[in-house]
Design an enzyme around this catalytic site. Structure first.
Site, mmCIF file in Angstrom:
data_model
loop_
_atom_site.group_PDB
_atom_site.id
_atom_site.type_symbol
_atom_site.label_atom_id
_atom_site.label_comp_id
_atom_site.label_asym_id
_atom_site.label_seq_id
_atom_site.Cartn_x
_atom_site.Cartn_y
_atom_site.Cartn_z
ATOM 1 N N GLY A 33 0.689 -1.077 -0.013
ATOM 2 C CA GLY A 33 -0.020 -0.006 -0.023
ATOM 3 C C GLY A 33 1.011 1.315 0.081
ATOM 4 C CD GLU A 55 5.016 -3.342 -3.456
ATOM 5 O OE1 GLU A 55 5.331 -2.036 -3.836
ATOM 6 O OE2 GLU A 55 4.045 -3.779 -3.985
ATOM 7 C CB CYS A 89 3.326 -0.315 -6.737
ATOM 8 S SG CYS A 89 3.876 -1.849 -6.924
ATOM 9 C CD GLU A 186 2.734 5.436 -5.931
ATOM 10 O OE1 GLU A 186 2.590 5.799 -4.783
ATOM 11 O OE2 GLU A 186 3.029 4.390 -6.529
#
Lengths: 283, 188
Positions: A33, A55, A89, A186
């Site tokens: 996440g 991660e 991601c 992001e």
């Protein structure tokens, strides 16, 4: 498999993790996440001496050198930019293109984005579906309007598609200043900011500028550049001239704010094993 | 047309509603329609899940790595067989094209299978001792795994996970190899 080996629970994430992570029955935490949530969970796990695999987010640089096969770079980076509408991601985020091939790359990548069929994922000809939730539409809109306000130009896209469903047009931005939000946070959406660069040291400085280090990409036909760029990226994963990540047998994980631990390869298994030393004197 | 079923909790080997019957709506992002409900776990459910995990762990740790491998290989095979059913469920709740969802399902099966195989290869080692008649052994886990919590920050897509779980399997736990225990935690 015995009952109780796997449990699935859903609910309010903070309530669940605050209850389960400290609980003595839980021995290991792995989380996929965002970086802010990952830091909270890692801190909580640390307070209870639980091992963690994190991660987290990324902001992957994708460098296209002057000797790259531009068509190959456009096709592979395009497919991975817009896969899952950019909500991946390891999606390439900052496109850094040598000034000699910059006009050609921008033109071809823009054409790639324009030609993507956006629609309901159940339709066989759809190549990009909607964003997962309404709040993501607002978030993506925020990135684009901020970039425009700071001088960015839209080559294609830049707005919601239709008014039903959370569709957003595949978007290519140029002339995006470094202080724009999209160059620092992001985006997790179908946005591709493309910037030109002049030399190796300059582009590596930009590639490694942000606190994240999950995935990084480079396109070049020069084997010396391949070696140099592979060593220079501050990133848990590097893929050169193709998209070769996320296979079962190879490590999957980041550096810096992208977390620690691995979700692939033998490293993934090691995180769940207890090392025990036994010393025995024969009698 | 693919139909979407409500999503339940999995506790102690059984699909179950939350203790208070609360649910969270699932929205199809392509149509904005509510297509189902996902069960909302209460503290009582978490306590049951913990108790079941402890019990399951005590049984599973006694299963040899080879037998775990056989179970996980079978799980991976079932996922492959059901990939055409699982993929459109992911698309309905999450939006991605079916071809992507199917690719991810098949990759998940590959991951389970690879980890199942790797779980058989958690070798320890013997360290030569500096003293006579001393035997030094380092063991690595098979039979001594931890119980794990796998949290996923996926606000809007519970059903794909249930599809994998419903295949009876360890997708959600693919990082655990030789036999930890997973819980998937979903945020609302």
């Amino acid at each position: 498999m015995p009952a109780g080996v796997i449990q699935l629970v859903y609910g309010v994430p903070s309530e669940i993790s605050e209850y389960l992570i400290p609980h003595p029955i839980i021995k290991k935490v792995t989380f996929t996440g965002s970086t802010p949530v990952g830091k909270q969970l890692a801190a909580l796990a640390g307070a209870h001496m639980k091992r963690v695999t994190m991660e987290l987010g990324g902001h992957s640089p994708a460098i296209v050198f002057e000797d790259a096969d531009v068509d190959q770079a456009v096709n592979i980076l395009g497919a991975n930019k817009f896969r899952n509408a950019g909500q991946v991601c390891v999606a390439p985020t900052r496109f850094l293109v040598h000034e000699k091939v910059y006009p050609e790359f921008v033109e071809k990548f823009t054409a790639y984005a324009k030609n993507l069929k956006v629609g309901n994922g159940l339709d066989a000809d759809t190549r990009m579906g909607p964003l997962v939730a309404e709040r993501r539409l607002h978030a993506i809109d925020g990135f684009v309007s901020d970039a425009i306000a700071k001088g960015a130009k839209i080559q294609t896209g830049g707005q919601r598609k239709g008014n039903k469903g959370y569709f957003y047009e595949p978007t290519v931005l140029t002339d995006v200043p470094l202080d724009a939000k999209i160059m620092n946070d992001e985006p997790f959406g179908p946005l591709a900011p493309i910037s030109p660069f002049k030399d190796f040291d300059g582009v590596m400085k930009e590639a490694n500028r942000l606190p994240w280090g999950l995935a990084a990409y480079a396109y070049t036909t020069n084997s010396k550049t391949m070696t140099k760029v592979g060593a220079a990226f501050e990133s848990g994963m590097v893929s050169i001239n193709h998209h070769g990540l996320a296979l079962p047998e190879v490590p999957f994980g980041g550096m810096k704010d992208s977390g620690y631990g691995s979700e692939g390869g033998i490293e993934a298994l090691e995180a769940y094993l207890n090392t025990k030393f036994i010393s025995q004197l024969g009698m | 047309m693919t139909s979407y079923s409500d999503v339940s909790l999995m506790i102690d080997g059984a699909w179950t509603k939350g203790a208070n019957g609360r649910t969270i709506p699932v929205i199809n992002p392509a149509t904005e329609e509510v297509i189902g409900q996902v069960a909302h776990a209460e503290k009582a459910d978490l306590d049951r899940a913990l108790e079941a995990a402890e019990k399951g762990f005590q049984q599973w740790r006694k299963v040899s790595p080879f037998d775990r491998y056989k179970i996980m290989r079978k799980a991976a095979e079932l996922m492959r067989q059901r990939a055409d059913e699982i993929a459109p469920i992911m698309t309905l709740e999450q939006g991605k094209p079916v071809i992507e969802a199917k690719g991810e399902t098949l990759l998940a099966a590959d991951i389970i299978e690879w980890m199942a195989e790797e779980g058989r290869r958690t070798y320890g080692r013997i360290v030569p001792a500096r003293f006579e008649n001393v035997y030094q052994l380092v063991t690595e886990g098979a039979g001594r795994p931890g119980r794990g919590l796998h949290a996923v920050e996926l606000p809007d897509q519970p059903g794909g996970a249930q599809g994998f779980g419903g295949a009876g399997h360890r997708l959600l736990d693919h990082r655990q190899g030789s036999g930890g225990h997973a819980r998937l935690v979903r945020r609302s």
